[in-house]
Design an enzyme around this catalytic site. Structure first.
Site, PDB file in Angstrom:
ATOM      1  N   ASP A 258       9.640   2.017  15.494  1.00 21.16           N
ATOM      2  CA  ASP A 258       9.323   0.834  14.805  1.00 21.16           C
ATOM      3  C   ASP A 258       7.629   0.191  16.381  1.00 21.16           C
ATOM      4  O   ASP A 258       8.155  -0.338  17.251  1.00 21.16           O
ATOM      5  CB  ASP A 258      10.507  -0.005  15.282  1.00 21.16           C
ATOM      6  CG  ASP A 258       9.654  -1.423  14.286  1.00 21.16           C
ATOM      7  OD1 ASP A 258       8.105  -1.463  14.482  1.00 21.16           O
ATOM      8  OD2 ASP A 258      10.123  -3.035  13.694  1.00 21.16           O
TER       9      ASP A 258
ATOM     10  N   THR B 276       1.936  -2.040  12.355  1.00 26.30           N
ATOM     11  CA  THR B 276       1.475  -3.471  11.915  1.00 26.30           C
ATOM     12  C   THR B 276       0.028  -2.858  12.279  1.00 26.30           C
ATOM     13  O   THR B 276      -0.045  -2.293  13.238  1.00 26.30           O
ATOM     14  CB  THR B 276       2.187  -4.673  13.437  1.00 26.30           C
ATOM     15  OG1 THR B 276       1.277  -4.553  14.174  1.00 26.30           O
ATOM     16  CG2 THR B 276       3.196  -5.518  11.974  1.00 26.30           C
TER      17      THR B 276
ATOM     18  N   ARG C 228      -4.059  -7.899   8.957  1.00 26.98           N
ATOM     19  CA  ARG C 228      -2.229  -8.600   8.877  1.00 26.98           C
ATOM     20  C   ARG C 228      -1.660  -8.106   7.929  1.00 26.98           C
ATOM     21  O   ARG C 228      -1.845  -7.832   7.159  1.00 26.98           O
ATOM     22  CB  ARG C 228      -1.710 -10.511   8.685  1.00 26.98           C
ATOM     23  CG  ARG C 228      -2.481 -11.221   9.704  1.00 26.98           C
ATOM     24  CD  ARG C 228      -1.319 -12.438   9.705  1.00 26.98           C
ATOM     25  NE  ARG C 228      -0.057 -12.061   9.943  1.00 26.98           N
ATOM     26  CZ  ARG C 228       0.545 -12.297  11.144  1.00 26.98           C
ATOM     27  NH1 ARG C 228      -0.369 -12.913  12.164  1.00 26.98           N
ATOM     28  NH2 ARG C 228       1.375 -11.910  11.160  1.00 26.98           N
TER      29      ARG C 228
ATOM     30  N   LYS D 191      -2.281  -7.215  15.397  1.00 26.62           N
ATOM     31  CA  LYS D 191      -1.595  -7.591  17.186  1.00 26.62           C
ATOM     32  C   LYS D 191      -2.695  -6.513  17.755  1.00 26.62           C
ATOM     33  O   LYS D 191      -3.845  -6.826  18.122  1.00 26.62           O
ATOM     34  CB  LYS D 191      -0.190  -6.664  16.916  1.00 26.62           C
ATOM     35  CG  LYS D 191       0.530  -7.505  16.451  1.00 26.62           C
ATOM     36  CD  LYS D 191       2.395  -6.744  16.665  1.00 26.62           C
ATOM     37  CE  LYS D 191       3.075  -7.251  15.943  1.00 26.62           C
ATOM     38  NZ  LYS D 191       3.708  -7.780  14.317  1.00 26.62           N
TER      39      LYS D 191
ATOM     40  N   GLU E  48      -2.250  -0.375  -8.158  1.00 27.06           N
ATOM     41  CA  GLU E  48      -0.984  -0.057  -8.498  1.00 27.06           C
ATOM     42  C   GLU E  48      -0.732   1.542  -8.316  1.00 27.06           C
ATOM     43  O   GLU E  48      -1.691   2.478  -9.077  1.00 27.06           O
ATOM     44  CB  GLU E  48      -0.107  -0.502  -9.210  1.00 27.06           C
ATOM     45  CG  GLU E  48       0.739  -1.859  -9.547  1.00 27.06           C
ATOM     46  CD  GLU E  48       1.409  -2.521 -10.365  1.00 27.06           C
ATOM     47  OE1 GLU E  48       2.554  -2.449 -10.060  1.00 27.06           O
ATOM     48  OE2 GLU E  48       1.347  -1.129 -11.574  1.00 27.06           O
TER      49      GLU E  48
ATOM     50  N   TYR F  56      -6.593  -4.257  -9.152  1.00 25.47           N
ATOM     51  CA  TYR F  56      -5.278  -4.148  -9.013  1.00 25.47           C
ATOM     52  C   TYR F  56      -5.050  -2.973  -9.364  1.00 25.47           C
ATOM     53  O   TYR F  56      -5.686  -2.501  -9.216  1.00 25.47           O
ATOM     54  CB  TYR F  56      -4.337  -4.478 -10.770  1.00 25.47           C
ATOM     55  CG  TYR F  56      -2.742  -5.625 -10.306  1.00 25.47           C
ATOM     56  CD1 TYR F  56      -2.227  -4.571  -9.734  1.00 25.47           C
ATOM     57  CD2 TYR F  56      -2.758  -6.109 -11.029  1.00 25.47           C
ATOM     58  CE1 TYR F  56      -1.186  -4.754  -9.530  1.00 25.47           C
ATOM     59  CE2 TYR F  56      -1.963  -6.890 -11.274  1.00 25.47           C
ATOM     60  CZ  TYR F  56      -0.658  -5.871 -10.681  1.00 25.47           C
ATOM     61  OH  TYR F  56       0.659  -6.381 -10.106  1.00 25.47           O
TER      62      TYR F  56
END
Length: 424
Positions: A218, A244, A253, A247, A74, A72
């Protein structure tokens, strides 16, 4: 993963590469193990032509399946809300440094869980609810995050859509300028999910400066081509670039953001704590692996071959009677209309799927019917070239005519180019 022209392999051979822990999974959860084997079989026996998909390298898969998934984390390196992050901090710093170097950016945030999450963070950093935003209209290739009423973007912001020229399918830049002058948007978005040409980033920058707007790129689809030097980069022109990491980039992903130093703090705060919680450190590490692979000379060869293949496939489809929009492509992506063959896009997609050729439908400009959208990233990763693109165009025609031999011949082609060649 370098482009390979591996020898033919059986489906069973292709199934031998899930990784060292697969036997343990098969013992503990045979039901899910069968699902994984089933998906590997599907990928190995057909042609994966979805423009947004690719095959990651075994190294990327190894990072995704690593113990980093347990942590974890954060916050950001050196400023976490949990202890024990010394090791994962190193992974994130590596990913950030590699992304900045690869794209010549002053700042990178590699935590977004998806491309949509990256766009959300960009909007959160630069906009307030009710602001006007100018973006490509959904009927012309705009993404859901570019103003769909079903998406947060369309509910929180006032989107104005620009389109393309009816005769050419190219972005109508005069319309973009007129709409920007008329509506004075807070931001202009350049990018789409179904536009096969390179946008003129410099002209978008000019229009944004003229009207006092932020420019958000984008670049989810072309960013891998940018990494390989096969497409122009939006980084020198846009205030923020959203992208992203899958692709054409061939990573896990996920998403990322690139920006100048002046917006770095705003972007980081928009990702955490505003729109996301803990980063997925196994995915962050896998992004670092992908950025490292994309910096190698072999990736540039790959990216240029993706474009060469897309152009060859577009020419082949046109020869078979498919109407290719804009008359071709500059990228990995092709959009086309099958109406000249008497088929709407959904029917065409179904017939192609029955023959083992997987792709999407898409909106077509100035019409109610849907077309088809396909890409060459995955088949190029498998080692296919122009000769195979010509063959795929022939197989398209067979499948659309419901020729029963199409499925067998698709499988024969796929067998010669396994996505994960068998390991000794």
């Amino acid at each position: 993963m370098p482009v390979t022209t591996a020898p033919a392999a059986t489906v069973q051979q292709a199934h031998t590469a899930p990784g060292p822990d697969f036997d343990a999974l098969r013992r503990s959860d045979p039901e899910i193990a069968d699902v994984i084997l089933g998906e590997m079989g599907r990928e190995a026996t057909g042609l994966q032509l979805i423009a947004a998909e690719n095959f990651t390298s075994p190294a990327v898969l190894a990072a995704l399946g690593s113990p980093l998934a347990n942590k974890y984390a954060e916050g950001y390196p050196g400023a976490r809300h949990h202890g024990g992050c010394e090791i994962v901090d190193v992974a994130e710093r590596i990913a950030i440094d590699r992304a900045m170097s690869l794209f010549a950016a002053e700042h990178a945030n590699v935590q977004p869980h998806s491309g949509s999450a990256a766009v959300l963070a960009a909007y959160a950093a630069l906009l307030r609810p009710g602001d006007t935003v100018l973006a490509m209209g959904l009927p012309y290739g705009g993404h859901l995050t570019h103003g769909s009423p079903a998406n947060f973007s369309g509910r929180w912001f006032d989107f104005i859509g620009y389109g393309v020229e009816p005769d050419t399918g190219i972005i109508d830049y005069d319309q973009v300028r007129l709409l920007a002058r008329t509506h004075r948007p807070r931001a202009i978005v350049v990018g789409s999910i179904a536009y096969p040409r390179h946008p003129d980033y410099a002209l978008f920058r000019e229009i944004a400066d003229e009207t006092g707007a932020y420019l958000i790129a984008d670049a989810a689809h072309p960013i891998g081509l940018v990494a390989g030097g096969a497409a122009p980069s939006p980084v020198p022109y846009a205030d923020v670039v959203c992208a992203t990491t899958h692709k054409v980039l061939r990573g896990p992903r996920g998403g990322m953001l690139l920006c100048g130093a002046d917006l770095a703090e705003r972007i980081d705060r928009a990702v955490f704590p505003f729109t996301q919680g803990g980063a997925q450190m196994h995915t962050v590490a896998a992004k670092a692996v992908a950025f490292g692979e994309a910096a190698a000379p072999a990736f540039s060869t790959y990216a240029h071959q993706v474009v060469t293949n897309a152009r060859a496939l577009a020419e082949g489809l046109a020869a078979e009677g498919v109407a290719v929009t804009t008359g071709g492509t500059d990228t990995h992506l092709i959009t086309a209309d099958t109406a000249p063959l008497g088929l709407d896009g959904r029917t065409a997609r179904g017939r192609l799927a029955a023959a083992g050729m997987v792709l999407d439908t898409c909106a077509l400009p100035y019409g109610d019917e849907r077309g088809i959208r396909l890409g060459t990233a995955a088949v190029t990763t498998q080692g296919m070239g122009k000769a195979e693109m010509a063959r795929i165009a022939e197989l398209f025609s067979m499948a659309l005519r419901e020729d029963r031999k199409a499925l067998t011949e698709v499988r024969e082609l796929a067998d010669g180019f396994p996505p994960y060649p068998a390991r000794d």
